[in-house]
Design a protein around this motif. Structure first.
Motif, short mmCIF file in Angstrom:
data_model
loop_
_atom_site.label_atom_id
_atom_site.label_comp_id
_atom_site.label_asym_id
_atom_site.label_seq_id
_atom_site.Cartn_x
_atom_site.Cartn_y
_atom_site.Cartn_z
N MET A 102 2.04 -14.40 -19.05
CA MET A 102 0.82 -13.84 -19.65
C MET A 102 0.12 -12.95 -18.62
O MET A 102 -0.03 -13.35 -17.46
CB MET A 102 -0.10 -14.97 -20.10
N PRO A 103 -0.34 -11.75 -19.03
CA PRO A 103 -1.04 -10.86 -18.10
C PRO A 103 -2.29 -11.53 -17.54
O PRO A 103 -3.02 -12.23 -18.25
CB PRO A 103 -1.39 -9.65 -18.96
N LEU A 104 -2.54 -11.30 -16.26
CA LEU A 104 -3.74 -11.82 -15.62
C LEU A 104 -4.89 -10.83 -15.79
O LEU A 104 -4.68 -9.61 -15.76
CB LEU A 104 -3.48 -12.06 -14.14
N PRO A 105 -6.11 -11.31 -15.98
CA PRO A 105 -7.24 -10.40 -16.18
C PRO A 105 -7.65 -9.74 -14.86
O PRO A 105 -7.39 -10.26 -13.77
CB PRO A 105 -8.35 -11.33 -16.68
N PRO A 106 -8.30 -8.58 -14.95
CA PRO A 106 -8.86 -7.97 -13.73
C PRO A 106 -9.97 -8.85 -13.19
O PRO A 106 -10.57 -9.65 -13.92
CB PRO A 106 -9.38 -6.62 -14.23
N VAL A 107 -10.26 -8.67 -11.91
CA VAL A 107 -11.29 -9.48 -11.27
C VAL A 107 -12.52 -8.63 -10.97
O VAL A 107 -12.43 -7.41 -10.80
CB VAL A 107 -10.77 -10.12 -9.96
N PRO A 108 -13.71 -9.26 -10.89
CA PRO A 108 -14.91 -8.52 -10.45
C PRO A 108 -14.70 -7.99 -9.04
O PRO A 108 -14.30 -8.72 -8.14
CB PRO A 108 -16.02 -9.58 -10.50
N MET A 109 -14.98 -6.71 -8.86
CA MET A 109 -14.80 -6.09 -7.55
C MET A 109 -16.08 -5.50 -6.99
O MET A 109 -16.38 -5.68 -5.81
CB MET A 109 -13.74 -4.98 -7.63
N VAL A 144 -14.53 -3.99 -12.58
CA VAL A 144 -13.45 -4.94 -12.36
C VAL A 144 -12.16 -4.18 -12.06
O VAL A 144 -12.05 -2.98 -12.35
CB VAL A 144 -13.24 -5.86 -13.58
N GLY A 145 -11.19 -4.88 -11.48
CA GLY A 145 -9.96 -4.17 -11.14
C GLY A 145 -8.85 -5.08 -10.68
O GLY A 145 -8.93 -6.32 -10.77
N HIS A 146 -7.80 -4.45 -10.18
CA HIS A 146 -6.60 -5.12 -9.66
C HIS A 146 -6.32 -4.57 -8.26
O HIS A 146 -6.56 -3.40 -7.98
CB HIS A 146 -5.39 -4.83 -10.54
N ALA A 147 -5.80 -5.41 -7.40
CA ALA A 147 -5.39 -4.96 -6.07
C ALA A 147 -4.26 -5.85 -5.56
O ALA A 147 -4.21 -7.05 -5.89
CB ALA A 147 -6.56 -4.97 -5.09
N VAL A 148 -3.37 -5.25 -4.78
CA VAL A 148 -2.23 -5.98 -4.22
C VAL A 148 -2.01 -5.52 -2.79
O VAL A 148 -2.09 -4.31 -2.50
CB VAL A 148 -0.94 -5.74 -5.04
N ILE A 149 -1.72 -6.47 -1.90
CA ILE A 149 -1.28 -6.18 -0.54
C ILE A 149 0.14 -6.69 -0.40
O ILE A 149 0.42 -7.84 -0.72
CB ILE A 149 -2.18 -6.85 0.52
N CYS A 150 1.05 -5.82 0.07
CA CYS A 150 2.45 -6.19 0.25
C CYS A 150 2.84 -6.05 1.72
O CYS A 150 2.28 -5.22 2.44
CB CYS A 150 3.38 -5.28 -0.57
N ASP A 151 3.84 -6.86 2.13
CA ASP A 151 4.41 -6.69 3.46
C ASP A 151 5.69 -5.86 3.37
O ASP A 151 6.10 -5.42 2.29
CB ASP A 151 4.66 -8.03 4.14
N GLY A 152 6.32 -5.66 4.51
CA GLY A 152 7.49 -4.78 4.57
C GLY A 152 8.70 -5.29 3.82
O GLY A 152 9.63 -4.51 3.55
N LEU A 160 1.90 -3.23 6.41
CA LEU A 160 1.30 -3.62 5.13
C LEU A 160 0.99 -2.39 4.28
O LEU A 160 0.66 -1.32 4.80
CB LEU A 160 0.00 -4.39 5.36
N GLY A 161 1.10 -2.57 2.96
CA GLY A 161 0.71 -1.55 2.01
C GLY A 161 -0.26 -2.12 1.00
O GLY A 161 -0.13 -3.28 0.58
N ILE A 162 -1.25 -1.33 0.62
CA ILE A 162 -2.30 -1.77 -0.31
C ILE A 162 -2.36 -0.82 -1.49
O ILE A 162 -2.30 0.41 -1.33
CB ILE A 162 -3.68 -1.79 0.38
N ALA A 163 -2.47 -1.38 -2.68
CA ALA A 163 -2.70 -0.60 -3.90
C ALA A 163 -3.90 -1.19 -4.62
O ALA A 163 -4.05 -2.42 -4.70
CB ALA A 163 -1.48 -0.62 -4.80
N LEU A 164 -4.76 -0.33 -5.15
CA LEU A 164 -6.01 -0.75 -5.77
C LEU A 164 -6.26 0.08 -7.02
O LEU A 164 -6.08 1.29 -7.00
CB LEU A 164 -7.17 -0.55 -4.78
N LYS A 165 -6.69 -0.57 -8.08
CA LYS A 165 -7.04 0.13 -9.32
C LYS A 165 -8.32 -0.46 -9.90
O LYS A 165 -8.38 -1.66 -10.20
CB LYS A 165 -5.91 0.01 -10.34
N VAL A 166 -9.35 0.36 -10.06
CA VAL A 166 -10.56 -0.03 -10.76
C VAL A 166 -10.36 0.33 -12.23
O VAL A 166 -10.06 1.49 -12.56
CB VAL A 166 -11.80 0.66 -10.16
N VAL A 167 -10.53 -0.64 -13.09
CA VAL A 167 -10.12 -0.50 -14.49
C VAL A 167 -10.84 0.63 -15.20
O VAL A 167 -10.23 1.38 -15.98
CB VAL A 167 -10.31 -1.84 -15.24
#
Length: 332
Positions: free
Chosen positions: A1-8, A22-30, A271-278
């Protein structure tokens, strides 16, 4: 099930949190693994201009950049959403001249300069904006360079053109996902969809590119270095990308995209970061990316240029302080 965006990000007026982004963000390693996430890592997105360094990969990996002796400022421009300031316009015009091309060969569309002084001067002088003033003209000069190298046709923004096929292949390689579709960006080029995890993975790929020796990775490392070395070419005076890169405690490449997107590449940490404000609000994405980078220790919240985006004041037309923009209590 899709997770909801969080307050940012909250917009405060007096004691009240008047609005919420609200939005989504992810931090990834190599390795492509998620280090930390907010919201839904599987959310499908269009990264818009935050993908420009991916779109520039074939320019470098193909040998086209080396064949044309492109310098780091030009590579930074290929990844840029610039202001259309004299610095940028002069550089793109010189690039086109070196290719034996003119403004008419671009396919990004004419746009008034975002540099106020130049825009107002052009209005006074009754000059018409050109395509070189478009914030994407550096990326398109890169597309034209690759087009010549491939001896392909002039309509390089066509999704079936050799340039865009190379871009799609690079995009799917670094995101490690097949892109399900594309949208046409403001500059008329295809913008390929991926997930938040895929985009963060791609940025971590760039962050660790210097540790690998294949042609695509070498290209990625060159582009990251160019962005870090020439932040003024990536955005411009007063822009978040430029000011936050300058203010950082360590090398970092930061790139905004339309509709509330942002990425960051941290080479020293891999590290890489991706961010999206809904809701697509730039005021919120500026604040949110600054907040994540402050949490990681990349930015000092006391630095005035950081504070400009992390907790900007809101003032009315009389100059009275009426509120502020700030990260939500639970973010990041």
């Amino acid at each position: 099930m899709p997770l909801p965006p969080v307050p940012m990000v909250e917009i405060h007026r007096g004691p009240l949190a008047e609005s919420l982004h609200v939005g989504h963000a992810v931090i990834c390693d190599g390795t492509g693994q998620i280090v930390e996430a907010w919201g839904d890592p599987d959310k499908l997105v269009l990264p818009r201009s935050s993908a420009k360094m991916i779109q520039a990969l074939p320019l470098v990996a193909s040998g086209a950049a080396a064949a044309r002796h492109l310098a780091e400022p030009q590579l930074a421009l290929a990844c840029a959403s610039h202001e259309g300031a004299p610095l940028h316009v002069t550089a793109v015009n010189a690039w086109l001249e070196d290719l034996g091309l003119t403004d008419d060969d671009l396919r990004c569309g004419a746009e008034p300069s975002r540099d106020k002084a130049l825009r107002f001067q052009m209005i006074r002088d009754e000059e018409t904006p050109c395509q070189v003033h478009n914030n994407c003209s550096g990326k398109h000069a890169g597309f034209l360079t690759l087009t010549q190298h491939l001896q392909a046709g002039p309509e390089y923004v066509d999704p079936d053109h050799a340039v865009q096929i190379a871009v799609r292949d690079a995009f799917e390689t670094v995101t490690d996902q097949s892109s399900p579709f594309f949208g046409i960006d403001g500059c008329s080029a295809p913008n390929y969809a991926t997930t938040m995890h895929g985009m963060a993975r791609a940025m971590a790929w760039f962050a660790t590119a210097g540790q690998r020796s294949d042609a695509l990775s070498r290209a990625g490392a060159q582009l990251v270095q160019a962005m870090i070395a020439f932040p003024d070419y990536v955005a411009g005076d007063g822009r978040a990308c430029t000011l936050l890169m300058r203010a950082a405690n360590e090398p970092v490449a930061i790139k905004t995209g339309a509709e509330g997107y942002f990425i960051a590449i941290l080479p020293q940490r891999g590290l890489g970061i991706a961010l999206k404000v809904v809701d697509g609000a730039t005021r919120a994405s500026n604040c949110a990316i600054a907040a994540i980078l402050v949490k990681l220790g990349v930015l000092d919240p006391a630095h005035p240029d950081v504070n400009t985006f992390l907790i900007p004041e809101i003032r009315n037309w009389r100059g009275l302080l009426t509120g502020e923009i700030r990260p939500a209590p639970s973010f990041p």
